[in-house]
Design an enzyme around this catalytic site. Structure first.
Site, short mmCIF file in Angstrom:
data_model
loop_
_atom_site.label_atom_id
_atom_site.label_comp_id
_atom_site.label_asym_id
_atom_site.label_seq_id
_atom_site.Cartn_x
_atom_site.Cartn_y
_atom_site.Cartn_z
N ASN A 209 -0.95 24.28 -8.65
CA ASN A 209 -1.29 25.80 -8.22
C ASN A 209 -1.49 26.59 -9.52
O ASN A 209 -1.07 25.81 -10.84
CB ASN A 209 -0.20 26.29 -7.41
CG ASN A 209 1.18 26.24 -7.81
OD1 ASN A 209 1.56 26.92 -8.97
ND2 ASN A 209 2.25 25.21 -7.35
N ASP A 278 4.20 22.47 -1.55
CA ASP A 278 4.98 22.24 -0.39
C ASP A 278 4.46 20.81 0.25
O ASP A 278 5.15 20.40 1.11
CB ASP A 278 4.46 23.22 0.70
CG ASP A 278 4.89 24.61 0.57
OD1 ASP A 278 6.16 24.52 -0.09
OD2 ASP A 278 4.25 25.46 0.77
N PHE A 322 12.33 32.98 -5.01
CA PHE A 322 11.11 33.68 -5.15
C PHE A 322 10.07 33.52 -4.05
O PHE A 322 10.24 32.66 -3.47
CB PHE A 322 10.22 33.13 -6.34
CG PHE A 322 10.87 33.98 -7.65
CD1 PHE A 322 12.05 33.68 -8.21
CD2 PHE A 322 9.83 34.76 -8.56
CE1 PHE A 322 12.43 34.40 -9.36
CE2 PHE A 322 10.25 35.43 -9.40
CZ PHE A 322 11.43 35.32 -10.00
N LYS A 336 12.50 34.10 4.14
CA LYS A 336 12.90 32.88 3.19
C LYS A 336 14.22 33.03 2.78
O LYS A 336 14.95 32.00 2.51
CB LYS A 336 11.94 33.12 1.90
CG LYS A 336 10.79 32.57 2.38
CD LYS A 336 9.50 32.65 1.47
CE LYS A 336 8.36 32.36 1.84
NZ LYS A 336 7.02 32.30 0.86
N LYS A 340 16.65 30.01 4.03
CA LYS A 340 17.10 29.10 2.88
C LYS A 340 18.41 29.46 2.53
O LYS A 340 18.91 28.88 1.38
CB LYS A 340 16.11 29.30 1.85
CG LYS A 340 14.61 28.65 2.29
CD LYS A 340 13.56 28.91 1.33
CE LYS A 340 12.18 28.49 1.62
NZ LYS A 340 11.23 27.88 0.55
#
Ligand code: CTP
Length: 403
Positions: A209, A278, A322, A336, A340
């Site tokens: 990416n 991912d 992030f 998130k 997480k």
């Protein structure tokens, strides 16, 4: 906070007395060191009375063998016991001595023995200030990382108007205290991830990416400058390793996960700034794939979610993730953070020109476990990094107070 106030021999030396008071008002203990010529302009007694501490004026104060022996190592003691060296007024002569490493009096000897941050407030006649020799010396000192405050422009004691006047004492005191505040991560171990990951397709191709790693590297640099031990687990990037940081280079999400887990134990703060792939290719081809006319399909499997795995066993470590989003910024960041088990998520829009991936600036929104949402205006990634640490430390105090 212990400050050595070095006073040079210039007409502005009398303002150093006000500076001593300004530092004390900010909670500093001030230890004054005066050059011989400074004592011609202002009495050591003034500083002794204001600070309540002994004032050092010479390398060999006293002439008995014991006194000489004691004072000849005193500069080492003073260097070790103080957190910051502030020199005001920093005369052209002192700037030259510091730049060249001369050590023929207490202040210049102390300068060489001192390893902490240095703040210099120059003051002199405009022509001396603008002389090529002074400019060169100043550039050397600036390159060494010293903070230079002023001089201001205005009426000078020599009757001229121009740059050369000592900066306002409040500004000098603020700069000294700000530098000390930035040592607020000493004793901490900060483990960071940064950059993209590369998931191999075959020996020459990969999926990746556009992350440049700049935000993660800025965070690593900021943490190191604030006194932390920093372990930076970095994907492939084109950035020089930040000084004072242990860099572990990795390629894939799996390697990144293993490096983070290997460094988890001593970590007190974990920051996941990496843009982790991912998915990885289910079966990496052992040889370079050959082009055919047919459509090809790659089978992908999920990679380990490093943030979620750390979140499940973080203990009292502060965990910061992030969220790079193109829409629903805050809602996604909150999701998130919860799923997480992070304490903070730094969210940014990556489809906005001039911020996010690849750029030198960033504009982010912090979503905190306390329920707060804090917007950080567009600024250099370095400034944003410092603001993230400011908020992280505040958050940790708030979370501990709740327990
Ligand atoms: N992250 C991670 N391991 C992964 C994927 C992401 O540790 N395999 C971390 C990132 O470093 C970041 C956070 O999780 O701190 C969020 O990353 P992001 O890619 O935005 O989130 P995802 O969970 O992948 O969610 P989505 O792709 O659905 O936006």
């Amino acid at each position: 906070m212990n400050v050595v106030l070095g006073v040079g021999g210039g007409i502005a030396a009398y303002k150093a007395a006000e500076l001593a008071r300004a530092l004390m008002r900010r909670g500093c203990t001030v230890n004054t060191v005066m050059t011989g010529s400074a004592t011609e302009f202002i009495q050591p007694l003034t500083f002794a009375a204001l600070t309540g501490r002994k004032v050092i004026t010479g390398l060999f104060d006293g002439h008995s063998p014991e006194a000489v022996l004691a004072s000849s190592v005193e500069h080492i003691g003073v260097a070790q016991e103080n957190d910051v060296l502030v020199v005001a007024p920093a005369t052209a002569d002192l700037l030259a001595k510091f730049a060249h490493g001369l050590a023929d009096d207490f202040l210049s000897t102390l300068y060489l023995a001192f390893t902490g941050p240095v703040v210099l407030a120059p003051a002199m006649n405009t022509n001396m200030w603008e002389h090529a020799a002074t400019r060169t010396n100043l550039a050397t000192l600036r390159d060494r990382g010293h903070r230079i405050i002023g001089p201001d422009s205005g009426d000078l004691a020599c009757g001229t108007v121009g740059p050369g006047r000592l900066a306002e004492v409040e500004a000098i005191a603020d700069a000294a205290v700000a530098i000390l505040r930035k040592q607020d991560l000493s004793g901490e171990t900060v483990v960071l991830t940064a950059g993209p990951t590369q998931e191999a397709i075959d020996p020459v191709r990969y999926i990746s990416n556009r992350s440049s790693g700049k935000m993660g590297y800025a965070l690593a640099e900021a943490a190191a400058s604030r006194g932390a031990r920093v372990v930076l687990v970095s994907g492939p990037v084109h950035l020089p390793p930040p000084s004072g940081v242990e860099v572990v280079t990795v390629r894939s999400a799996r390697e990144m996960r293993d490096a983070v887990m290997a460094n988890l134990e001593p970590a007190t703060i974990l920051i996941k700034a990496a843009a982790v792939a991912d998915y990885h290719v289910t079966e990496v081809a052992p040889q370079k794939l050959k082009k055919t006319a047919a459509r090809v399909t790659l089978d992908l499997d999920p990679t380990p979610d490093i943030l979620a795995e750390v979140g499940a066993k973080k203990g009292d470590r502060l965990l910061i993730g992030f969220a790079a989003e193109t829409q629903n910024l805050v809602a996604e960041a909150k999701r998130k953070m919860t799923t997480k088990n992070a304490d903070m998520v730094v969210a940014n829009l990556v489809n906005q020109a001039g911020t996010g991936f690849e750029s030198d600036e960033n504009e982010v929104t912090l979503v905190l476990r306390t329920g707060e949402t804090i917007h950080i205006e567009r600024a250099s990634k370095r400034d944003v990094a410092h603001q993230i640490f400011d908020q992280a430390l505040r958050l940790r105090l708030a979370l501990h107070a709740k327990q």
